[in-house]
Design a protein around this motif. Sequence first.
Motif, PDB file in Angstrom:
ATOM      1  N   LYS A  39       0.831  -1.192   0.000  1.00  0.00           N
ATOM      2  CA  LYS A  39       0.000   0.000   0.000  1.00  0.00           C
ATOM      3  C   LYS A  39       0.869   1.247   0.000  1.00  0.00           C
ATOM      4  O   LYS A  39       1.817   1.363   0.768  1.00  0.00           O
ATOM      5  CB  LYS A  39      -0.908  -0.004   1.237  1.00  0.00           C
ATOM      6  N   ALA A  40       0.552   2.184  -0.912  1.00  0.00           N
ATOM      7  CA  ALA A  40       1.331   3.427  -1.009  1.00  0.00           C
ATOM      8  C   ALA A  40       1.061   4.308   0.206  1.00  0.00           C
ATOM      9  O   ALA A  40      -0.059   4.361   0.721  1.00  0.00           O
ATOM     10  CB  ALA A  40       0.973   4.165  -2.293  1.00  0.00           C
ATOM     11  N   ASN A  41       2.110   4.989   0.649  1.00  0.00           N
ATOM     12  CA  ASN A  41       1.968   5.899   1.774  1.00  0.00           C
ATOM     13  C   ASN A  41       1.197   7.146   1.329  1.00  0.00           C
ATOM     14  O   ASN A  41       1.439   7.688   0.251  1.00  0.00           O
ATOM     15  CB  ASN A  41       3.339   6.304   2.305  1.00  0.00           C
ATOM     16  N   ILE A  42       0.298   7.598   2.167  1.00  0.00           N
ATOM     17  CA  ILE A  42      -0.488   8.792   1.875  1.00  0.00           C
ATOM     18  C   ILE A  42      -0.038   9.907   2.807  1.00  0.00           C
ATOM     19  O   ILE A  42      -0.082   9.766   4.026  1.00  0.00           O
ATOM     20  CB  ILE A  42      -1.997   8.514   2.052  1.00  0.00           C
ATOM     21  N   ASN A  43       0.425  11.002   2.196  1.00  0.00           N
ATOM     22  CA  ASN A  43       0.872  12.158   2.969  1.00  0.00           C
ATOM     23  C   ASN A  43      -0.287  13.145   3.064  1.00  0.00           C
ATOM     24  O   ASN A  43      -0.680  13.739   2.060  1.00  0.00           O
ATOM     25  CB  ASN A  43       2.072  12.810   2.272  1.00  0.00           C
ATOM     26  N   PRO A  44      -0.862  13.339   4.241  1.00  0.00           N
ATOM     27  CA  PRO A  44      -2.022  14.238   4.370  1.00  0.00           C
ATOM     28  C   PRO A  44      -1.701  15.680   3.982  1.00  0.00           C
ATOM     29  O   PRO A  44      -2.581  16.407   3.525  1.00  0.00           O
ATOM     30  CB  PRO A  44      -2.395  14.124   5.859  1.00  0.00           C
ATOM     31  N   ILE A  45      -0.440  16.084   4.157  1.00  0.00           N
ATOM     32  CA  ILE A  45      -0.049  17.451   3.774  1.00  0.00           C
ATOM     33  C   ILE A  45      -0.200  17.634   2.269  1.00  0.00           C
ATOM     34  O   ILE A  45      -0.733  18.648   1.797  1.00  0.00           O
ATOM     35  CB  ILE A  45       1.401  17.742   4.208  1.00  0.00           C
ATOM     36  N   ARG A  78       6.172  24.746  -6.705  1.00  0.00           N
ATOM     37  CA  ARG A  78       7.274  23.796  -6.600  1.00  0.00           C
ATOM     38  C   ARG A  78       6.761  22.379  -6.301  1.00  0.00           C
ATOM     39  O   ARG A  78       5.846  22.189  -5.476  1.00  0.00           O
ATOM     40  CB  ARG A  78       8.256  24.235  -5.510  1.00  0.00           C
ATOM     41  N   VAL A  79       7.384  21.410  -6.950  1.00  0.00           N
ATOM     42  CA  VAL A  79       7.039  20.007  -6.733  1.00  0.00           C
ATOM     43  C   VAL A  79       7.276  19.620  -5.274  1.00  0.00           C
ATOM     44  O   VAL A  79       6.473  18.898  -4.674  1.00  0.00           O
ATOM     45  CB  VAL A  79       7.870  19.099  -7.677  1.00  0.00           C
ATOM     46  N   GLU A  80       8.370  20.129  -4.707  1.00  0.00           N
ATOM     47  CA  GLU A  80       8.704  19.782  -3.311  1.00  0.00           C
ATOM     48  C   GLU A  80       7.610  20.245  -2.345  1.00  0.00           C
ATOM     49  O   GLU A  80       7.322  19.572  -1.357  1.00  0.00           O
ATOM     50  CB  GLU A  80      10.049  20.415  -2.927  1.00  0.00           C
ATOM     51  N   TRP A  81       7.014  21.399  -2.654  1.00  0.00           N
ATOM     52  CA  TRP A  81       5.924  21.894  -1.795  1.00  0.00           C
ATOM     53  C   TRP A  81       4.693  21.004  -1.932  1.00  0.00           C
ATOM     54  O   TRP A  81       4.051  20.657  -0.931  1.00  0.00           O
ATOM     55  CB  TRP A  81       5.598  23.338  -2.168  1.00  0.00           C
ATOM     56  N   ILE A  82       4.361  20.663  -3.172  1.00  0.00           N
ATOM     57  CA  ILE A  82       3.200  19.797  -3.402  1.00  0.00           C
ATOM     58  C   ILE A  82       3.355  18.479  -2.648  1.00  0.00           C
ATOM     59  O   ILE A  82       2.407  17.985  -2.028  1.00  0.00           O
ATOM     60  CB  ILE A  82       3.014  19.521  -4.901  1.00  0.00           C
ATOM     61  N   MET A  83       4.574  17.926  -2.674  1.00  0.00           N
ATOM     62  CA  MET A  83       4.821  16.634  -2.040  1.00  0.00           C
ATOM     63  C   MET A  83       4.980  16.727  -0.521  1.00  0.00           C
ATOM     64  O   MET A  83       5.190  15.729   0.153  1.00  0.00           O
ATOM     65  CB  MET A  83       6.074  15.993  -2.644  1.00  0.00           C
ATOM     66  N   GLY A  84       4.895  17.946   0.012  1.00  0.00           N
ATOM     67  CA  GLY A  84       4.996  18.124   1.459  1.00  0.00           C
ATOM     68  C   GLY A  84       6.407  18.016   1.992  1.00  0.00           C
ATOM     69  O   GLY A  84       6.615  17.804   3.185  1.00  0.00           O
ATOM     70  N   GLU A  85       7.404  18.218   1.116  1.00  0.00           N
ATOM     71  CA  GLU A  85       8.804  18.090   1.536  1.00  0.00           C
ATOM     72  C   GLU A  85       9.330  19.369   2.174  1.00  0.00           C
ATOM     73  O   GLU A  85      10.312  19.339   2.903  1.00  0.00           O
ATOM     74  CB  GLU A  85       9.672  17.706   0.334  1.00  0.00           C
ATOM     75  N   ASP A  86       8.724  20.519   1.847  1.00  0.00           N
ATOM     76  CA  ASP A  86       9.073  21.772   2.500  1.00  0.00           C
ATOM     77  C   ASP A  86       7.870  22.702   2.442  1.00  0.00           C
ATOM     78  O   ASP A  86       6.806  22.310   1.955  1.00  0.00           O
ATOM     79  CB  ASP A  86      10.330  22.421   1.891  1.00  0.00           C
TER      80      ASP A  86
END
Length: 214
Positions: free
Chosen positions: A5-11, A68-76
């Motif tokens: 199961k893929a991890n789901i990031n709520p952010i 930014r992709v990083e923002w969408i992915m919740g990385e920053d």
Amino acid sequence: MPKKKANINPISCERIKTIVAESGMTQQAFAETVLHCSQQHLSRMFNQKAPVTSDTALQIKKHFSNIRVEWIMGEDNYKSNEDYFLALADAAEERELKMIDYENLAYYAFRCYLSRCGYTCYACESRLSSKDEDIMLDYFEQCDLYHDGLISKDPNKLDVDLQYYGQNMMRFLDNGKNEIGRCSKEAYEKTVKDVADYAEYKIRKLIEGSGSNG
């Protein structure tokens, strides 16, 4: 073997909601036009039942280039390129504070003055706008002798700002992050030095005056 199961990031899921809301598009239009998926799949991401993948983020980036992709992915937490570069400038300022020498203190003090006046700044490289690039291309295409190494028109009559093209510049922003002006890096550094020299002069005069007055 069962599929992992893929991890789901709520952010990421919340940020997808934000992007869709700010786009002014309906969920169905956004799903079909931007993500090339069904509205049901987008709804599953909204409800944190499907993950926001890197492919999803890249599809959004294609349509909204400054997100930014990083923002969408919740990385920053830096949504736009501008937010990211301003954060880098702030981090550089903090590093300068750890280096106690005259030059770095002068730059830090100058940035404090800018902040007090409601401004921030960071370095950039000046380039022609897309409009000016089109004007230049049209100009060269219209030059009959251009391919022989000659120019048949006066480039000084072009309505294109070439003064700072390709130079290292300092870009000034107001509190709303709107650009309000630019100057060359050399002019910026000279101003910082002038302000620091004047501050040192006034401090010495103050000390000398207090000493003579007992």
